[in-house]
Write an enzyme that holds these catalytic residues in place. Structure first.
Site, PDB file in Angstrom:
ATOM      1  N   ARG A  58      -7.530 -12.362  10.959  1.00 27.89           N
ATOM      2  CA  ARG A  58      -6.665 -11.692   9.984  1.00 27.89           C
ATOM      3  C   ARG A  58      -7.561 -11.045   8.932  1.00 27.89           C
ATOM      4  O   ARG A  58      -7.962 -11.683   7.959  1.00 27.89           O
ATOM      5  CB  ARG A  58      -5.705 -12.694   9.342  1.00 27.89           C
ATOM      6  CG  ARG A  58      -4.573 -12.046   8.537  1.00 27.89           C
ATOM      7  CD  ARG A  58      -3.614 -13.104   7.992  1.00 27.89           C
ATOM      8  NE  ARG A  58      -2.412 -12.500   7.435  1.00 27.89           N
ATOM      9  CZ  ARG A  58      -1.339 -12.157   8.143  1.00 27.89           C
ATOM     10  NH1 ARG A  58      -1.319 -12.365   9.447  1.00 27.89           N
ATOM     11  NH2 ARG A  58      -0.284 -11.600   7.563  1.00 27.89           N
TER      12      ARG A  58
ATOM     13  N   CYS B 153       0.850  -1.193   0.000  1.00 28.38           N
ATOM     14  CA  CYS B 153       0.000   0.000   0.000  1.00 28.38           C
ATOM     15  C   CYS B 153       0.882   1.239   0.000  1.00 28.38           C
ATOM     16  O   CYS B 153       1.746   1.403   0.849  1.00 28.38           O
ATOM     17  CB  CYS B 153      -0.894   0.006   1.234  1.00 28.38           C
ATOM     18  SG  CYS B 153      -1.793   1.547   1.475  1.00 28.38           S
TER      19      CYS B 153
ATOM     20  N   ARG C 272      -8.368  -8.812   5.860  1.00 24.69           N
ATOM     21  CA  ARG C 272      -7.701  -8.327   4.657  1.00 24.69           C
ATOM     22  C   ARG C 272      -8.739  -7.914   3.619  1.00 24.69           C
ATOM     23  O   ARG C 272      -9.823  -8.492   3.561  1.00 24.69           O
ATOM     24  CB  ARG C 272      -6.783  -9.412   4.063  1.00 24.69           C
ATOM     25  CG  ARG C 272      -5.554  -9.744   4.925  1.00 24.69           C
ATOM     26  CD  ARG C 272      -4.607  -8.567   4.997  1.00 24.69           C
ATOM     27  NE  ARG C 272      -3.372  -8.835   5.697  1.00 24.69           N
ATOM     28  CZ  ARG C 272      -3.165  -8.579   6.986  1.00 24.69           C
ATOM     29  NH1 ARG C 272      -4.152  -8.088   7.731  1.00 24.69           N
ATOM     30  NH2 ARG C 272      -1.985  -8.811   7.541  1.00 24.69           N
TER      31      ARG C 272
ATOM     32  N   GLU D 219      -4.680  -8.453  -3.013  1.00 21.65           N
ATOM     33  CA  GLU D 219      -4.893  -8.556  -1.568  1.00 21.65           C
ATOM     34  C   GLU D 219      -4.090  -7.488  -0.858  1.00 21.65           C
ATOM     35  O   GLU D 219      -2.983  -7.127  -1.280  1.00 21.65           O
ATOM     36  CB  GLU D 219      -4.452  -9.952  -1.107  1.00 21.65           C
ATOM     37  CG  GLU D 219      -4.598 -10.216   0.372  1.00 21.65           C
ATOM     38  CD  GLU D 219      -3.306  -9.980   1.168  1.00 21.65           C
ATOM     39  OE1 GLU D 219      -3.332 -10.158   2.403  1.00 21.65           O
ATOM     40  OE2 GLU D 219      -2.281  -9.604   0.562  1.00 21.65           O
TER      41      GLU D 219
END
Length: 313
Positions: free
Chosen positions: A159, A75, A161, A114
């Site tokens: 988690r 990112c 995502r 992802e």
């Protein structure tokens, strides 16, 4: 009739978590890229292939033709980077731009991207909006996105995502086109069944426990044992630094507390036990923390390949 074996490329490959997930859906990897030399070493050890290095130096037309592009891309804040540097396109100069140029050149029928869930709100949501705008308006893919928690899909770890799935006009214009996100598991998986016993090797010293780990009576950190029927906190790439607020530790060992073992990390990420790490333990933790929860990606991959097959691809 045998199901078609779709070709895919593995960008920002890490140690190959996404690759494993797609290969479990009878897909064939025809190209991979990963710049980190330690991740490259682990990737080679397990797949017998050395990934290409710096993606910015890869010529898009040299990449083999493929049906699906995959990548857990980094990112970066790029909503204004183009204007600052005088480029025409707002994603120029970022690693996402390399995904764009490959999609534009190779035109695969589908992609899966992802990233951390925080991408959705990054820079006030501008980054994510620019990503979707580029994929939809400029590359003309039909895009779906959703934040999924691995704990809902048979993984003993929370988690969250963001997963971004896209299909070309050739696919989405089919009368049979239909993509659905995988259904959540009815029952969650507890971590206790994966806990091992280690007298030494992953030990947290008594001094560190007293001076840092248990310095406050606030119920931190999360400590598990063989009886724990919970899902652990998100495994992060800095896990080896022993962070009391974010880490999960095991009640075990000669000091009574230790770090997660290699096999326990594999279990909560969905990696096979025979997966090899020819690197230091610190690098192993980094690589696991940067990877994907394989069972989640495997289920998304199944939905993608089913969509392509139904659309006649």
């Amino acid at each position: 009739m045998a199901r078609k074996k779709y070709k895919f490329i593995d960008l920002f490959a890490g140690v190959g978590g996404i690759r494993i997930a797609f290969e479990k859906n009878s897909c064939k990897c025809v190209f991979s890229s990963e710049w980190d030399i330690y991740s490259q070493k682990t990737y080679f050890e397990n797949f017998g292939e050395m990934p290409d290095g710096d993606i910015t130096k890869v010529v898009e037309n040299d990449i083999p033709n493929h049906n699906i592009l995959t990548g857990g891309f980094p990112c970066q804040p790029f909503s204004t980077i183009g204007k600052r540097q005088g480029f025409d396109h707002p994603t120029q100069g970022t690693l996402f731009f390399d995904i764009v140029r490959i999609l534009e050149a190779k035109k695969p029928e589908a992609f899966l991207l992802e990233n951390v869930a925080g991408l959705v709100n990054h820079d006030g949501g501008k980054t994510f909006k620019q990503i979707i705008k580029t994929l939809e308006n400029e590359l003309h893919y039909k895009v779906e996105s959703k934040v999924l928690d691995s704990a809902d899909y048979g993984v003993a770890q929370h988690r969250k995502r963001i997963y971004i799935v896209g299909f070309s006009e050739k696919v989405s214009s089919s009368k049979e086109f239909k993509f659905e996100w995988p259904e959540k598991n009815k029952k969650k998986v507890g971590v206790g069944q994966f806990v091992e016993q280690h007298d030494s090797g992953y030990t947290i010293s008594n001094h560190l426990q007293k001076s840092y780990i248990y310095k406050l009576p606030d119920g931190r950190p999360q400590v598990i044992n063989e009886e724990s029927d919970i899902q652990v906190k998100t495994l992060v790439s800095t896990y080896h630094k022993i962070q009391r607020l974010t880490g999960t530790f095991v009640s075990d060992g000669n000091t009574g507390l230790r770090l997660l073992s290699e096999n326990e990390c594999k279990a909560i990420m969905g990696f096979p036990l025979d997966f090899k790490f020819p690197v230091s333990r610190t690098q192993m933790y980094r690589q696991m923390g940067n990877s994907v929860a394989i069972p989640v990606v495997q289920k998304i991959a199944k939905q993608i390949t089913t969509t392509l097959s139904t659309a006649g691809i």
